[in-house]
Design an enzyme around this catalytic site. Structure first.
Site, PDB file in Angstrom:
ATOM      1  N   ASP A 154      -8.149 -29.869  19.309  1.00 54.66           N
ATOM      2  CA  ASP A 154      -7.863 -31.109  18.430  1.00 54.66           C
ATOM      3  C   ASP A 154      -5.905 -30.268  18.423  1.00 54.66           C
ATOM      4  O   ASP A 154      -5.675 -29.185  17.927  1.00 54.66           O
ATOM      5  CB  ASP A 154      -8.450 -31.859  16.940  1.00 54.66           C
ATOM      6  CG  ASP A 154      -8.728 -31.187  16.414  1.00 54.66           C
ATOM      7  OD1 ASP A 154      -8.557 -29.629  16.376  1.00 54.66           O
ATOM      8  OD2 ASP A 154     -10.279 -31.191  16.022  1.00 54.66           O
ATOM      9  N   GLU A 177     -14.113 -27.214  20.002  1.00 51.90           N
ATOM     10  CA  GLU A 177     -13.570 -27.985  18.685  1.00 51.90           C
ATOM     11  C   GLU A 177     -11.541 -28.530  18.801  1.00 51.90           C
ATOM     12  O   GLU A 177     -10.899 -28.457  17.980  1.00 51.90           O
ATOM     13  CB  GLU A 177     -13.865 -27.437  17.207  1.00 51.90           C
ATOM     14  CG  GLU A 177     -14.857 -27.211  17.507  1.00 51.90           C
ATOM     15  CD  GLU A 177     -15.611 -27.104  15.993  1.00 51.90           C
ATOM     16  OE1 GLU A 177     -14.904 -27.243  14.960  1.00 51.90           O
ATOM     17  OE2 GLU A 177     -16.748 -26.081  16.175  1.00 51.90           O
ATOM     18  N   GLU A 205     -18.891 -18.442  12.997  1.00 51.15           N
ATOM     19  CA  GLU A 205     -17.697 -18.980  11.836  1.00 51.15           C
ATOM     20  C   GLU A 205     -18.228 -17.481  10.686  1.00 51.15           C
ATOM     21  O   GLU A 205     -18.536 -17.136   9.959  1.00 51.15           O
ATOM     22  CB  GLU A 205     -17.505 -19.938  10.877  1.00 51.15           C
ATOM     23  CG  GLU A 205     -16.839 -20.951  12.195  1.00 51.15           C
ATOM     24  CD  GLU A 205     -16.446 -21.995  11.205  1.00 51.15           C
ATOM     25  OE1 GLU A 205     -16.862 -22.536   9.897  1.00 51.15           O
ATOM     26  OE2 GLU A 205     -15.425 -23.119  11.646  1.00 51.15           O
ATOM     27  N   ASN A 246     -18.791 -18.854  18.253  1.00 55.34           N
ATOM     28  CA  ASN A 246     -17.885 -19.587  18.143  1.00 55.34           C
ATOM     29  C   ASN A 246     -17.275 -19.564  16.983  1.00 55.34           C
ATOM     30  O   ASN A 246     -17.881 -19.568  15.405  1.00 55.34           O
ATOM     31  CB  ASN A 246     -18.417 -21.621  17.907  1.00 55.34           C
ATOM     32  CG  ASN A 246     -17.710 -22.523  17.378  1.00 55.34           C
ATOM     33  OD1 ASN A 246     -16.494 -22.103  19.080  1.00 55.34           O
ATOM     34  ND2 ASN A 246     -17.989 -23.482  17.234  1.00 55.34           N
ATOM     35  N   HIS A 277      -8.761 -25.461  16.972  1.00 56.70           N
ATOM     36  CA  HIS A 277      -8.097 -26.909  15.864  1.00 56.70           C
ATOM     37  C   HIS A 277      -7.048 -26.365  15.854  1.00 56.70           C
ATOM     38  O   HIS A 277      -6.241 -25.289  15.178  1.00 56.70           O
ATOM     39  CB  HIS A 277      -8.791 -26.484  14.429  1.00 56.70           C
ATOM     40  CG  HIS A 277     -10.048 -26.858  14.205  1.00 56.70           C
ATOM     41  ND1 HIS A 277     -10.471 -28.215  14.807  1.00 56.70           N
ATOM     42  CD2 HIS A 277     -11.718 -26.244  14.590  1.00 56.70           C
ATOM     43  CE1 HIS A 277     -11.677 -28.584  14.883  1.00 56.70           C
ATOM     44  NE2 HIS A 277     -12.043 -27.132  14.458  1.00 56.70           N
TER      45      HIS A 277
HETATM   46  C1  GLA Z   1     -15.944 -26.166  12.210  1.00 51.36           C
HETATM   47  C2  GLA Z   1     -17.038 -26.081  12.501  1.00 51.36           C
HETATM   48  C3  GLA Z   1     -16.654 -27.550  12.874  1.00 51.36           C
HETATM   49  C4  GLA Z   1     -16.792 -28.938  12.344  1.00 51.36           C
HETATM   50  C5  GLA Z   1     -15.271 -28.453  12.126  1.00 51.36           C
HETATM   51  C6  GLA Z   1     -14.509 -29.509  11.096  1.00 51.36           C
HETATM   52  O1  GLA Z   1     -14.899 -25.986  12.586  1.00 51.36           O
HETATM   53  O2  GLA Z   1     -17.863 -25.566  13.197  1.00 51.36           O
HETATM   54  O3  GLA Z   1     -18.563 -28.390  13.068  1.00 51.36           O
HETATM   55  O4  GLA Z   1     -17.423 -29.163  10.968  1.00 51.36           O
HETATM   56  O5  GLA Z   1     -14.605 -26.905  11.698  1.00 51.36           O
HETATM   57  O6  GLA Z   1     -15.051 -30.943  11.297  1.00 51.36           O
END
Ligand code: GLA
Length: 344
Positions: free
Chosen positions: A258, A256, A149, A192, A227
């Site tokens: 969801d 990640e 990020e 990422n 996400h």
């Molecule tokens: C970001 C991070 C993760 C986690 C999510 C929230 O996506 O990369 O490690 O902290 O936020 O859980």
């Protein structure tokens, strides 16, 4: 009797495991299927995880603040439990994460005299953190999210204002990849980030990674956090994003994933269970998304969910929106949901 199955009504013949296909085995010819976990989740959902997933990520326990809370004091116990579970069950392990603006201890950015650390000190700390952590899991962790990020969401500049940027300068990202590569030349190294399908952010990610490649940085992949939710983003936006990033010649991981059952502007917190529409929509979405993923299996080399089952997800504790969000393929009882059947 032919009645429509409700969300919690999975027939017991299926619940006992006999007829339930393993999720990762269903994707054996495509990509590994991962889950983000903690030692507590391995305790409460170990059998589910061992059966359905063949890749793990530490949800929190490999982040800098967990591994090196004080300078030179490393705490590997919890991370080791996750690494050991992966080893015992022959699973892959993704490393998450080495350099981030969040969940990083303040001491990292402080100079000895209480003033901000200078570039040299900060980079030497970055290097020793990476050497120690990547070195410890060499051979166990096959890829690392090296930088997480680093891009600014807002219009304007490319990079997020952070203490890394402010104190070490723009090339801190390149340095992180170089240090990680030196610590484990066999590990695959990823950048990422989230909101990866939003056009402006997508182009910034493309630009950052392209510049890193042009400068000869050892980077092997892009992590798409994914996400998302059961309505957005569109399949077309996901496809465009995969195509764009793949054009850089790198591997892509969904890191990640969801799909909570609420759209971004749905702030309701009083819903006790999802409606039939939400359940259907989640099934349709998961089906479409995995169909798309499968069609890109040459470049998409890992798909990891940011959790294992609906009984625990970080989304349920999101500040201001504390509520059940039901984002995964398995329900609170670790039974397959309709969307599971859509995916397998
Ligand atoms: C970001 C991070 C993760 C986690 C999510 C929230 O996506 O990369 O490690 O902290 O936020 O859980």
């Amino acid at each position: 009797m032919n009645r429509k199955l409700g969300y919690e009504q999975v027939p017991s013949a299926r619940s006992n495991g006999a007829e339930i296909p393993s999720l990762h085995e269903a994707y054996a010819n495509d990509f590994p299927i991962g889950a983000a976990v903690s030692p507590a989740v391995l305790e409460s959902a170990g059998p589910l995880i061992a059966r359905h997933y063949n890749s793990l990520t530490a949800e929190n326990h490999m982040k800098p603040i967990e591994l090196q809370p004080e300078e030179g004091v490393y705490t590997f116990e919890m991370a080791d439990r996750i690494a050991n579970f992966a080893k015992e069950h022959g699973m892959r392990l993704r490393g998450h994460t080495l350099v981030w603006h969040n969940q990083t201890p303040d001491w990292m950015f402080e100079g000895k005299d209480g003033r901000p650390a200078d570039r040299e000190l900060l980079l030497s700390r970055m290097k020793s953190h990476i050497d120690t952590v990547v070195g410890r899991y060499r051979g166990d962790i096959y890829c690392w999210d090296v930088v997480n990020e680093a891009i600014q969401d807002k219009e304007g500049g490319l990079l997020r204002q952070s203490r890394w940027l402010e104190l070490a300068g723009e090339d801190y990202i390149q340095k992180a990849f170089e240090y990680a590569h030196a610590a484990d030349p066999d590990a695959l190294l990823f950048y990422n980030d989230y909101h990866e399908t939003v056009p402006a952010k997508r182009e910034k990610m493309y630009k950052l990674v392209k510049e890193l490649l042009d400068r000869g940085t050892p980077i092997h992949g892009i992590g798409l956090q994914a996400h998302w939710n059961i309505y957005e983003p569109s399949i077309e936006d996901i496809r465009i994003t995969i195509e764009r990033f793949a054009s850089l010649g790198l591997q892509l991981h969904i890191t990640e994933l969801d799909l909570p059952m609420f759209s971004n502007d749905d702030k309701r917190t009083d819903l006790k269970k999802p409606s039939e529409e939400m359940i259907d929509q989640q099934k349709v979405r998961y089906e479409e998304i995995f169909k798309l993923f499968r069609s890109y299996k040459d470049v998409l080399t890992n798909v990891t969910f940011w959790g294992a089952a609906d009984d625990y997800t970080w989304l349920d504790y999101f500040p201001g929106k504390e509520r059940k969000t039901w984002p995964f393929l398995f329900n609170d009882q670790h039974e397959p949901k309709p969307c599971f059947w859509g995916v397998v």
